[in-house]
Design a protein around this motif. Sequence first.
Motif, PDB file in Angstrom:
ATOM      1  N   ARG A  54       0.838  -1.191   0.000  1.00  0.00           N
ATOM      2  CA  ARG A  54       0.000   0.000   0.000  1.00  0.00           C
ATOM      3  C   ARG A  54       0.873   1.241   0.000  1.00  0.00           C
ATOM      4  NH1 ARG A  54      -0.161   2.550   4.919  1.00  0.00           N
ATOM      5  NH2 ARG A  54       0.784   1.387   6.613  1.00  0.00           N
ATOM      6  N   GLN A  55       0.217   2.368  -0.196  1.00  0.00           N
ATOM      7  CA  GLN A  55       0.857   3.677  -0.115  1.00  0.00           C
ATOM      8  C   GLN A  55       0.860   4.129   1.338  1.00  0.00           C
ATOM      9  OE1 GLN A  55       1.981   5.353  -2.920  1.00  0.00           O
ATOM     10  NE2 GLN A  55       2.897   6.775  -1.476  1.00  0.00           N
ATOM     11  N   SER A  56       1.940   4.699   1.798  1.00  0.00           N
ATOM     12  CA  SER A  56       1.967   5.274   3.143  1.00  0.00           C
ATOM     13  C   SER A  56       1.014   6.453   3.216  1.00  0.00           C
ATOM     14  CB  SER A  56       3.380   5.740   3.510  1.00  0.00           C
ATOM     15  OG  SER A  56       3.346   6.467   4.718  1.00  0.00           O
ATOM     16  N   GLU A  57       0.319   6.594   4.338  1.00  0.00           N
ATOM     17  CA  GLU A  57      -0.562   7.744   4.501  1.00  0.00           C
ATOM     18  C   GLU A  57       0.203   8.972   4.989  1.00  0.00           C
ATOM     19  OE1 GLU A  57      -0.319   4.887   6.225  1.00  0.00           O
ATOM     20  OE2 GLU A  57      -1.978   4.818   7.647  1.00  0.00           O
ATOM     21  N   PHE A  58       1.504   8.818   5.260  1.00  0.00           N
ATOM     22  CA  PHE A  58       2.293   9.920   5.818  1.00  0.00           C
ATOM     23  C   PHE A  58       3.292  10.518   4.830  1.00  0.00           C
ATOM     24  CE2 PHE A  58       1.251   7.023   9.359  1.00  0.00           C
ATOM     25  CZ  PHE A  58       0.369   7.861  10.031  1.00  0.00           C
ATOM     26  N   ARG A  62       6.055   3.721  -0.245  1.00  0.00           N
ATOM     27  CA  ARG A  62       5.172   2.562  -0.345  1.00  0.00           C
ATOM     28  C   ARG A  62       5.566   1.589   0.754  1.00  0.00           C
ATOM     29  NH1 ARG A  62       1.600   2.049  -4.718  1.00  0.00           N
ATOM     30  NH2 ARG A  62       1.820  -0.121  -4.215  1.00  0.00           N
ATOM     31  N   TRP A  78      -7.288  -2.776   1.701  1.00  0.00           N
ATOM     32  CA  TRP A  78      -8.734  -2.620   1.587  1.00  0.00           C
ATOM     33  C   TRP A  78      -9.285  -3.719   0.701  1.00  0.00           C
ATOM     34  CZ3 TRP A  78      -5.168   1.079   1.951  1.00  0.00           C
ATOM     35  CH2 TRP A  78      -5.354   2.039   2.941  1.00  0.00           C
ATOM     36  N   ARG A  84     -11.397  -3.403   5.606  1.00  0.00           N
ATOM     37  CA  ARG A  84      -9.945  -3.503   5.668  1.00  0.00           C
ATOM     38  C   ARG A  84      -9.547  -4.859   6.228  1.00  0.00           C
ATOM     39  NH1 ARG A  84      -7.519   1.149   9.016  1.00  0.00           N
ATOM     40  NH2 ARG A  84      -5.636   0.622   7.876  1.00  0.00           N
ATOM     41  N   VAL A 101      -5.121   1.141  -2.085  1.00  0.00           N
ATOM     42  CA  VAL A 101      -5.421   2.522  -1.710  1.00  0.00           C
ATOM     43  C   VAL A 101      -6.805   2.568  -1.086  1.00  0.00           C
ATOM     44  CG1 VAL A 101      -3.916   3.574  -3.431  1.00  0.00           C
ATOM     45  CG2 VAL A 101      -6.279   3.048  -4.007  1.00  0.00           C
ATOM     46  N   PRO A 102      -7.065   3.561  -0.237  1.00  0.00           N
ATOM     47  CA  PRO A 102      -8.378   3.635   0.421  1.00  0.00           C
ATOM     48  C   PRO A 102      -9.492   3.961  -0.569  1.00  0.00           C
ATOM     49  CG  PRO A 102      -7.000   5.513   1.014  1.00  0.00           C
ATOM     50  CD  PRO A 102      -6.140   4.597   0.217  1.00  0.00           C
ATOM     51  N   ASP A 105      -9.871   7.063  -2.766  1.00  0.00           N
ATOM     52  CA  ASP A 105      -8.935   7.274  -3.875  1.00  0.00           C
ATOM     53  C   ASP A 105      -9.207   6.349  -5.053  1.00  0.00           C
ATOM     54  OD1 ASP A 105      -7.675   9.252  -2.402  1.00  0.00           O
ATOM     55  OD2 ASP A 105      -6.189   7.872  -1.561  1.00  0.00           O
TER      56      ASP A 105
END
Length: 107
Positions: A54-58, A62, A78, A84, A101-102, A105
């Motif tokens: 996944r992509q980091s949310e911060f 990745r 997800w 999740r 991705v959430p 997005d």
Amino acid sequence: MTSGPQAAGQAGRMVRLADRDRPRVRFRLDGADCAALAGDTVLTAVLVSAPAVRQSEFGPERRAGFCLMGACQDCWLWQEDGGRLRACSTLIAEGMQLRTVPPEDWQ
Ligand code: FES
């Protein structure tokens, strides 16, 4: 025939070297067809097909999991229904539809 992230030129982060005779399990990752082996965790299944979970949310990084034992929370993915799951402690199942991705997005 290979499809999905590998066919798109993205090599998997993991390479399966042994124990290859288990039954195949098909799943979808970000809409692409992928395959794993019965008994794989979702984390293994995804990382054999793709470079990250996944992509980091911060930031732009990745993520590919960290502890591999359900403690760090670095491997959340997800499902197509918006739910999740923790990839390192969930077994892959036939027909799973996973997203890196959430839902907000998704295109
Ligand atoms: S990799 Fe740490 S909780 Fe899954």
